[in-house]
Design a protein around this motif. Structure first.
Motif, PDB file in Angstrom:
ATOM      1  N   LEU A  47      48.112 -33.591  53.348  1.00 33.03           N
ATOM      2  CA  LEU A  47      48.797 -34.761  54.220  1.00 33.03           C
ATOM      3  C   LEU A  47      48.026 -34.940  55.510  1.00 33.03           C
TER       4      LEU A  47
ATOM      5  N   GLY B  35      55.494 -27.587  62.154  1.00 37.22           N
ATOM      6  CA  GLY B  35      56.593 -27.184  61.234  1.00 37.22           C
ATOM      7  C   GLY B  35      56.060 -26.655  59.968  1.00 37.22           C
TER       8      GLY B  35
ATOM      9  N   CYS C  84      61.387 -26.326  58.987  1.00 38.63           N
ATOM     10  CA  CYS C  84      61.477 -26.702  60.522  1.00 38.63           C
ATOM     11  C   CYS C  84      60.409 -27.494  61.032  1.00 38.63           C
TER      12      CYS C  84
ATOM     13  N   ALA D 166      57.584 -26.229  55.676  1.00 41.38           N
ATOM     14  CA  ALA D 166      58.849 -26.462  54.565  1.00 41.38           C
ATOM     15  C   ALA D 166      58.577 -25.447  53.386  1.00 41.38           C
TER      16      ALA D 166
ATOM     17  N   ARG E 147      59.411 -37.219  44.983  1.00 46.77           N
ATOM     18  CA  ARG E 147      57.973 -37.479  44.498  1.00 46.77           C
ATOM     19  C   ARG E 147      57.746 -37.687  43.131  1.00 46.77           C
TER      20      ARG E 147
HETATM   21  P1  HAM Z   1      54.217 -29.789  51.216  1.00 48.72           P
HETATM   22  O1  HAM Z   1      53.184 -28.898  51.004  1.00 48.72           O
HETATM   23  O2  HAM Z   1      54.055 -31.199  50.573  1.00 48.72           O
HETATM   24  O3  HAM Z   1      54.665 -29.868  52.722  1.00 48.72           O
HETATM   25  O4  HAM Z   1      55.403 -29.108  50.555  1.00 48.72           O
HETATM   26  C1  HAM Z   1      56.011 -28.080  51.112  1.00 48.72           C
HETATM   27  C2  HAM Z   1      56.793 -27.267  49.902  1.00 48.72           C
HETATM   28  O5  HAM Z   1      57.778 -27.875  49.191  1.00 48.72           O
HETATM   29  C3  HAM Z   1      55.676 -26.723  48.736  1.00 48.72           C
HETATM   30  O6  HAM Z   1      54.895 -25.681  49.305  1.00 48.72           O
HETATM   31  C4  HAM Z   1      56.427 -26.583  47.366  1.00 48.72           C
HETATM   32  O7  HAM Z   1      57.324 -25.409  47.766  1.00 48.72           O
HETATM   33  C5  HAM Z   1      57.437 -27.705  47.875  1.00 48.72           C
HETATM   34  N1  HAM Z   1      57.334 -28.828  46.875  1.00 48.72           N
HETATM   35  C6  HAM Z   1      56.484 -29.877  47.194  1.00 48.72           C
HETATM   36  N2  HAM Z   1      56.376 -30.543  46.196  1.00 48.72           N
HETATM   37  C7  HAM Z   1      57.315 -30.232  45.284  1.00 48.72           C
HETATM   38  C8  HAM Z   1      57.415 -30.576  43.842  1.00 48.72           C
HETATM   39  N3  HAM Z   1      57.324 -31.825  43.281  1.00 48.72           N
HETATM   40  N4  HAM Z   1      58.612 -29.885  43.143  1.00 48.72           N
HETATM   41  C9  HAM Z   1      58.873 -28.812  43.621  1.00 48.72           C
HETATM   42  N5  HAM Z   1      58.696 -28.220  45.001  1.00 48.72           N
HETATM   43  C10 HAM Z   1      57.761 -29.074  45.565  1.00 48.72           C
HETATM   44  C11 HAM Z   1      55.612 -30.999  53.281  1.00 48.72           C
HETATM   45  O8  HAM Z   1      56.242 -31.336  52.651  1.00 48.72           O
HETATM   46  C12 HAM Z   1      55.385 -30.874  54.813  1.00 48.72           C
HETATM   47  N6  HAM Z   1      56.225 -31.988  55.401  1.00 48.72           N
HETATM   48  C13 HAM Z   1      55.749 -29.335  55.257  1.00 48.72           C
HETATM   49  C14 HAM Z   1      55.567 -29.534  56.872  1.00 48.72           C
HETATM   50  C15 HAM Z   1      56.564 -29.541  57.759  1.00 48.72           C
HETATM   51  N7  HAM Z   1      54.455 -29.445  57.723  1.00 48.72           N
HETATM   52  C16 HAM Z   1      54.784 -29.580  58.861  1.00 48.72           C
HETATM   53  N8  HAM Z   1      56.217 -29.496  58.926  1.00 48.72           N
END
Ligand code: HAM
Length: 423
Positions: A265, A309, A135, A311, A118
């Motif tokens: 999201l 899910g 997951c 993460a 990102r």
């Molecule tokens: P998200 O909240 O965008 O969700 O990211 C999940 C986790 O990834 C965040 O809580 C954080 O710990 C880590 N994260 C996000 N951006 C960064 C960054 N720039 N640097 C370091 N760590 C970061 C998702 O990504 C969804 N896909 C979660 C999900 C899975 N929802 C349903 N299934």
């Protein structure tokens, strides 16, 4: 001199140990819950993310690492735009549909590790290349899955010995409920735009739900005055959320309820959750997050089916995990040869040891005995083998146990078996 791209990090061998430990613990826990690993590609059609995360989201608007495929690339149309994945959920849903799992397996439980990209402003806990462990469970709207997934997130944190985290949960409801919530916000804030921050003014038009989790105190106060609760939820969504909470209570999983948790999201519906931790410092306090996305599979062309899910950010998990013991002494045998002749013999011994599966290394820098011993110590080798002229004449090798500090001469013929037994 070349430097790393801002917002990326080198994970050096002495840190990799902690990553491997985290992965091992996570894998064990996922397998106890019967989740299977999936490894989708890191690069996807950019439109996949526009469609699933939402055109108006911050990630799609500002943070995508885009790659424009070269016109000469005959495998693709000239104007294809790819993206380094900013998250894995959309990729996994795409893989689920593309591989017809919506028609064959139907219900599937996946887990994954890997880098995400990102284009954010780098700061503590926020990188441009970071890693997630997560997951996805696709194929059911059953509330039992919500409960399992949140329980699994809790189990992972416990398995990593992380303490003092808070699980915050909310329900956004079905798409109709989300529309009702958006309307509530628009009506309530319409004539207060002047008091909202610049970001919230943008959100008002593009993604009004995100005003709910603005970090600015003024915006939070204005939103509080609106008395948002769960009243916008339809009966089915209310009942679903009620059962999630009862299930978590019965498993004695602690959580807090927040009607302001919305997530960034667009694909989320119904249950959403975030796991926060005060020890992260900076502006980032989320260790991980997740939720249901019951419309995504059908939105991307698959069957109508539920999914949920989460993460975690691995870098963030490692920031708050208790200091691990450092890497233990390896069962490595370090061979030190002194002189030309023993070097030639050493080459053969090295080969015999490695053929027998004994982890072995040697000094490639022609160091003195003292310096080579220091190197063995730095490498945390458990055993040192020394071959000098003296030993060569006697057809022996000096064997030293670095932990016990003991040494003895062992015949060259018997050394492989002796080490095999020890290792
Ligand atoms: P998200 O909240 O965008 O969700 O990211 C999940 C986790 O990834 C965040 O809580 C954080 O710990 C880590 N994260 C996000 N951006 C960064 C960054 N720039 N640097 C370091 N760590 C970061 C998702 O990504 C969804 N896909 C979660 C999900 C899975 N929802 C349903 N299934």
């Amino acid at each position: 001199m070349f430097k790393r791209v801002p917002g990326t990090k080198d994970i050096l061998p002495d840190q990799v140990f902690h990553w491997q430990k985290l992965e091992e613990t996570s894998r064990n826990i996922f397998s106890v819950y019967n989740y299977k690993e999936i490894r989708p590609p890191l690069v996807e059609d950019a439109a996949l993310f526009n469609r699933s995360l939402g055109e108006a989201t911050e990630i799609v608007q500002k943070q995508m690492f885009l790659i424009h495929s070269a016109p000469a690339d005959s495998a693709s149309a000239a104007n294809d735009v790819y993206a380094l994945r900013p998250e894995a959920t959309a990729s996994i849903v795409r893989a689920y549909i593309e591989n017809s799992l919506d028609k064959t397996a139907r219900f599937a439980k996946f887990y994954y590790f890997g880098p995400m990209f990102r284009m954010e402003r780098p700061q503590k806990g926020r990188q441009r290349q970071f890693h997630q462990v997560g997951c996805e469970v696709i194929g059911s709207q059953d509330v039992a899955v919500d409960i399992e997934v949140i329980a699994l997130a809790d189990r992972l944190l416990k398995g990593l010995a992380i303490k003092d985290y808070t699980i915050v949960i909310n329900s956004l409801g079905c798409p109709e409920d989300k529309k009702k919530l958006a309307a509530l916000l628009r009506d309530g804030l319409q004539d207060k735009l002047g008091k909202l921050c610049v970001d919230c003014n943008n959100r008002f038009n593009r993604n009004v739900l995100r005003i709910l989790d603005c970090k600015h105190q003024d915006c939070q106060d204005l939103v509080k005055e609106l008395g948002i609760s769960d009243k916008h939820l339809c009966q089915d969504c209310q009942a679903h959320f009620e059962k999630v909470r009862t299930g978590l209570d019965s498993l004695k999983i602690k959580y807090e309820l927040s009607h302001f948790l919305v997530r960034g999201l667009d694909y989320y519906t119904r249950t959403v959750f975030e796991i926060i931790h005060g020890g992260l410092g900076g502006q980032q306090n989320a260790l991980g997050a997740g939720g249901r996305y019951d419309n995504l599979v059908s939105d991307l062309g698959g069957e109508v089916t539920g999914a949920i899910g989460f993460a975690f950010g691995i870098e963030r998990l490692l920031m708050v995990a208790p200091a691990q013991e450092s890497e233990p002494r390896q069962k490595l045998a370090y061979l030190i040869t002194l002189g030309e002749q023993s070097r030639a013999q050493g080459l053969l011994l090295l080969q015999r040891l490695r053929d027998a599966g004994v982890p072995t290394d040697t000094d490639f820098e022609n160091k003195s005995l003292k310096a080579a011993m220091r190197k063995a110590d730095d490498l945390k080798a458990k055993y040192v083998l020394i071959m000098g002229d003296n030993e060569l004449q006697k057809n022996t090798v000096m064997f030293k146990d670095m932990e016990l500090g003991e040494q003895k001469e062992i015949s060259l013929d018997g050394i492989v078996e002796a080490l095999q037994e020890l290792i």
